[in-house]
Write a protein that holds these residues in place. Structure first.
Motif, short mmCIF file in Angstrom:
data_model
loop_
_atom_site.label_atom_id
_atom_site.label_comp_id
_atom_site.label_asym_id
_atom_site.label_seq_id
_atom_site.Cartn_x
_atom_site.Cartn_y
_atom_site.Cartn_z
N UNK A 348 -1.73 -10.11 -14.23
CA UNK A 348 -2.61 -11.23 -14.56
C UNK A 348 -4.04 -10.71 -14.72
N UNK A 349 -4.72 -11.19 -15.74
CA UNK A 349 -6.13 -10.88 -15.95
C UNK A 349 -6.90 -12.19 -15.93
N UNK A 350 -7.80 -12.31 -14.97
CA UNK A 350 -8.60 -13.52 -14.79
C UNK A 350 -7.73 -14.76 -14.66
N UNK A 351 -6.65 -14.60 -13.90
CA UNK A 351 -5.78 -15.72 -13.57
C UNK A 351 -4.73 -16.06 -14.61
N UNK A 352 -4.73 -15.37 -15.75
CA UNK A 352 -3.76 -15.65 -16.81
C UNK A 352 -2.77 -14.50 -16.93
N UNK A 353 -1.50 -14.83 -17.10
CA UNK A 353 -0.49 -13.80 -17.25
C UNK A 353 -0.75 -13.01 -18.53
N UNK A 354 -0.96 -11.71 -18.37
CA UNK A 354 -1.21 -10.86 -19.53
C UNK A 354 0.09 -10.24 -20.05
N UNK A 355 0.91 -9.70 -19.14
CA UNK A 355 2.15 -9.06 -19.56
C UNK A 355 3.05 -8.86 -18.34
N UNK A 356 4.32 -8.61 -18.62
CA UNK A 356 5.29 -8.25 -17.59
C UNK A 356 5.84 -6.87 -17.93
N UNK A 357 5.78 -5.96 -16.97
CA UNK A 357 6.21 -4.59 -17.20
C UNK A 357 7.40 -4.26 -16.31
N UNK A 386 -1.56 -7.84 -9.77
CA UNK A 386 -0.22 -7.36 -10.09
C UNK A 386 0.72 -7.85 -8.99
N UNK A 387 1.78 -8.54 -9.38
CA UNK A 387 2.76 -9.02 -8.40
C UNK A 387 4.15 -8.97 -9.00
N UNK A 388 5.14 -8.89 -8.13
CA UNK A 388 6.51 -8.80 -8.60
C UNK A 388 6.93 -10.12 -9.27
N UNK A 389 7.69 -9.97 -10.34
CA UNK A 389 8.18 -11.14 -11.05
C UNK A 389 9.22 -11.88 -10.21
N UNK A 390 9.34 -13.15 -10.46
CA UNK A 390 10.31 -13.95 -9.72
C UNK A 390 11.72 -13.36 -9.90
N UNK A 391 12.40 -13.19 -8.77
CA UNK A 391 13.73 -12.61 -8.77
C UNK A 391 13.75 -11.11 -8.53
#
Length: 406
Positions: A348-357, A386-391
């Motif tokens: 997330x950049x400035x509270x918005x999801x930027x990408x999932x890696x 940076x945080x883990x995706x759900x699941x």
């Protein structure tokens, strides 16, 4: 004598040493090959100065920065790679009186890495390893770069930063060849020309010289040369130096005032912790991953300082407050042989999801992936999370490195 070398010896242009001709080529054909490899002599002032320093016995610092070809992937000992062969030939040719004792060398290749990661690595893997800015820097990323605008800017920033750190540094752009696909030299040539660099094209030599090159003698696989192919690369570099030594000196060119590719990534600083522009709260990413991508020359991980969240970790996400205009994030794609499972992380950049890696992507081999996650014309304050995706909360993820431009 290594397999694939003929017993004939060959005097390379302007050089006082003779070397065996690889790949069963004739003297005439080998010269044609080397002539074709010399894509551009560039401005020769810096390179002539380096040659003079070597011959006078002065201390000279040399580095080759690139991917697996530079690291020495060749189906044999990595010392048979072009970078190490080049250094040996330099010692034999231009530092005979000292037996090479005045030459200091760093083979800074790392498998699978493009210019953008080379930019992040430059200070730590070249300048810090040498303990000095290089007098001679060879850059080889033509078979690793994707050709996108990010890679082009990374390639230019490497050149520009090396010249900014030391206006006397001679930089050579080396474009290696691939057996099954074209390299990225069309996108790199305009940048190298912008800085009047000498350029070596192994692709042109192998494919367009008119010499029948046996690919089975040159290539070990789809992209990496055999030791004999690496010898061709080393001799192409030596041929450039021989041509340069014989030529009249050019007037030294100045650094271009403007970058060719904007916004510039020049001036990138690697993040190793907090500084005046960076504040980090690691959260659950507070461990150190000891199994990052390793170097052949050390058998150790090349990124000993990183931000690792293990599959057993609980707690907060990684958060960073940073003032910058550009930010590169490098993450690890887990080796498929490792027992711990890595997963997807959201950035997330400035509270918005930027990408999932995906740190557990199929066919991973502990390799690094670099991504540009902030890219603006002016520096601003940002928050990166940076945080883990759900699941995937029960899986691991490693932020291998980061670098920013103020």
């Amino acid at each position: 004598m290594r397999k694939g070398l003929v017993s004939t010896f060959f005097l390379l242009a302007g050089m006082a040493m003779t070397f065996a001709i690889p790949m069963n080529l004739s003297k005439g054909d080998y010269q044609k090959l080397l002539d074709k490899s010399l894509l551009s002599k560039g401005n020769n002032a810096r390179l002539k100065a380096v040659i003079s320093k070597m011959e006078k016995g002065e201390e000279v610092y040399i580095a080759c920065l690139g991917g697996s070809v530079t690291e020495g992937e060749c189906g044999g000992d990595y010392h048979q790679g072009y970078a190490y062969q080049f250094f040996d030939k330099l010692s034999q040719t231009y530092a005979k009186k000292t037996k090479g004792a005045n030459l200091h060398f760093d083979g800074a290749g790392l498998s699978g890495t493009p210019s953008t990661l080379g930019l992040v690595r430059y200070q730590s893997d070249v300048v810090d390893v040498l303990g000095h800015v290089p007098d001679l820097l060879v850059i080889e990323f033509a078979v690793n770069d994707s050709g996108d605008f990010f890679c082009q800017r990374g390639f230019e920033a490497l050149i520009r930063d090396a010249l900014i750190q030391n206006d006397d540094t001679a930089v050579i752009a080396l474009f290696s060849d691939a057996k099954s696909y074209k390299n990225q030299q069309p996108n790199m040539i305009p940048i190298a020309r912008h800085y009047s660099l000498p350029m070596i094209s192994i692709q042109d030599a192998v494919e367009n010289s008119g010499v029948a090159v046996d690919e089975n003698l040159f290539f070990n696989d789809y992209v990496h040369p055999k030791p004999a192919g690496h010898e061709v690369m080393a001799d192409a570099l030596m041929n450039l130096l021989g041509v340069t030594k014989k030529a009249s000196a050019d007037e030294k060119n100045t650094l271009p005032a403007e970058c060719l590719k904007n916004p510039s990534l020049s001036g990138l600083k690697r993040i190793l912790g907090d500084d005046e522009n960076v504040k980090i709260s690691a959260g659950a990413f507070n461990k150190n991953d000891s199994q990052t991508q390793s170097l052949k020359k050390t058998n150790k991980g090349n990124f000993p300082q990183n931000w690792y969240r293990s599959s057993r970790s609980k707690g907060d996400s990684f958060k960073m407050d940073i003032e910058c205009r550009s930010l590169i994030l490098v993450y690890k794609v887990q080796g498929s042989w490792l027992s711990e499972k890595f997963g997807k992380a959201e950035v997330y950049v400035d509270g918005k999801l930027f990408a999932t890696y995906d740190g557990g992507a199929k066919n991973g081999w502990n390799n690094c992936e670099s991504r540009l996650i902030i890219d603006e014309k002016e520096a601003k304050k940002h928050t990166v999370e940076v945080k883990m995706a759900q699941g995937d909360e029960d899986k691991g993820f490693t932020i291998v490195a980061m670098g920013y431009v103020k």
